[in-house]
Motif scaffolding. Structure first.
Motif, PDB file in Angstrom:
ATOM      1  N   ILE A 156      73.118-150.194  23.076  1.00 27.40           N
ATOM      2  CA  ILE A 156      73.059-149.510  21.780  1.00 27.40           C
ATOM      3  C   ILE A 156      72.200-148.258  21.879  1.00 27.40           C
ATOM      4  CG2 ILE A 156      72.265-149.676  19.377  1.00 27.40           C
ATOM      5  CD1 ILE A 156      73.068-152.659  19.484  1.00 27.40           C
ATOM      6  N   THR A 157      71.005-148.396  22.427  1.00 23.48           N
ATOM      7  CA  THR A 157      70.116-147.230  22.469  1.00 23.48           C
ATOM      8  C   THR A 157      70.680-146.140  23.379  1.00 23.48           C
ATOM      9  OG1 THR A 157      68.715-148.251  24.174  1.00 23.48           O
ATOM     10  CG2 THR A 157      68.071-148.567  21.871  1.00 23.48           C
ATOM     11  N   GLU A 158      71.352-146.513  24.451  1.00 26.60           N
ATOM     12  CA  GLU A 158      71.954-145.499  25.317  1.00 26.60           C
ATOM     13  C   GLU A 158      73.141-144.822  24.642  1.00 26.60           C
ATOM     14  OE1 GLU A 158      71.005-144.104  28.567  1.00 26.60           O
ATOM     15  OE2 GLU A 158      69.307-144.829  27.405  1.00 26.60           O
ATOM     16  N   CYS A 159      73.926-145.564  23.879  1.00 24.57           N
ATOM     17  CA  CYS A 159      75.026-144.928  23.141  1.00 24.57           C
ATOM     18  C   CYS A 159      74.490-143.937  22.115  1.00 24.57           C
ATOM     19  CB  CYS A 159      75.910-145.979  22.471  1.00 24.57           C
ATOM     20  SG  CYS A 159      77.004-146.844  23.620  1.00 24.57           S
ATOM     21  N   VAL A 160      73.394-144.305  21.455  1.00 29.13           N
ATOM     22  CA  VAL A 160      72.763-143.383  20.508  1.00 29.13           C
ATOM     23  C   VAL A 160      72.266-142.148  21.265  1.00 29.13           C
ATOM     24  CG1 VAL A 160      70.799-143.090  18.929  1.00 29.13           C
ATOM     25  CG2 VAL A 160      72.189-145.176  18.824  1.00 29.13           C
ATOM     26  N   ARG A 161      71.559-142.374  22.366  1.00 30.17           N
ATOM     27  CA  ARG A 161      70.997-141.274  23.162  1.00 30.17           C
ATOM     28  C   ARG A 161      72.092-140.376  23.742  1.00 30.17           C
ATOM     29  NH1 ARG A 161      67.611-143.946  25.953  1.00 30.17           N
ATOM     30  NH2 ARG A 161      65.761-143.144  24.929  1.00 30.17           N
ATOM     31  N   LEU A 162      73.218-140.959  24.107  1.00 33.76           N
ATOM     32  CA  LEU A 162      74.258-140.218  24.816  1.00 33.76           C
ATOM     33  C   LEU A 162      75.379-139.691  23.922  1.00 33.76           C
ATOM     34  CD1 LEU A 162      74.665-142.496  27.978  1.00 33.76           C
ATOM     35  CD2 LEU A 162      73.461-140.309  27.814  1.00 33.76           C
TER      36      LEU A 162
END
Length: 194
Positions: free
Chosen positions: A99-105
């Motif tokens: 989730i946090t990587e999808c937000v970041r990316l």
């Protein structure tokens, strides 16, 4: 406003409160509000049968526009040039890396798609085309290679596609509270409970 001490037991309620109080704000020149946009992303993810973590990522991808709501966890939000980083930062203690990587990316994913999909740029809204120019434009070959090394790059591209499609004024969505149980399950799985 003094933010409460955040933990796994109250993070979802805080996010729900933010959506309810601030979701009607305009969305950077788009024809939908911030909450309409993010809710549409979640609905689109659900319609594709995405796992709960990706539905949550689609729902929360623009939470960085509200980092002032997170008190000391804020990254200093005088400008929102890096809302993707700010959003990932505030979610990291509570949500799984996908989730946090999808937000970041989700912003780099736009740049990636502009570099790798010939027709993608033409499908962007005018506001997204404008922000693309502020975000560095299409990726270079080296940036594409680096992006593809991230283990969550495929998921981030999916979230980006829902982000792009979630800008329809006529689209009906459930309220944010519909997603509270899903978000709580994702948080509980990440941390083994509150």
């Amino acid at each position: 406003m003094t933010a409460p001490a955040l933990d796994r037991s109250n993070i979802v309620d805080l996010i729900a409160d933010i959506f309810e109080r601030r979701g009607a704000e305009s969305y950077l020149g788009e024809a939908v509000t911030m909450s309409e946009h993010m809710l549409q992303g979640a609905v689109l993810a659900e319609k594709e049968g995405a796992p709960e973590e990706l539905v949550a990522a689609a729902l929360l991808h623009d939470i960085g526009h509200y980092t002032s709501e997170f008190g000391t966890m804020s990254l200093g939000d005088e400008r929102d040039n890096y809302h993707e980083e700010a959003g990932a930062h505030v979610l990291e203690p509570f949500f799984p890396p996908v989730i946090t990587e999808c937000v970041r990316l989700h912003v780099p994913a736009k740049r990636y798609l502009c570099a790798t999909d010939k027709g993608y740029y033409d499908r962007l809204s005018e506001a997204s085309k404008h922000t693309l120019s502020l975000q560095g434009g299409p990726m270079s070959t080296e940036e594409v290679t680096a992006f593809e090394r991230n283990p969550f790059h495929r998921e981030a591209v999916r979230v980006r596609m829902w982000d792009d499609e979630g800008k329809k004024p006529e689209m009906q969505t459930p309220p944010f509270r519909h997603y509270v149980p899903l978000l709580k399950r994702v948080v509980e799985r990440q941390g083994g409970g509150a």
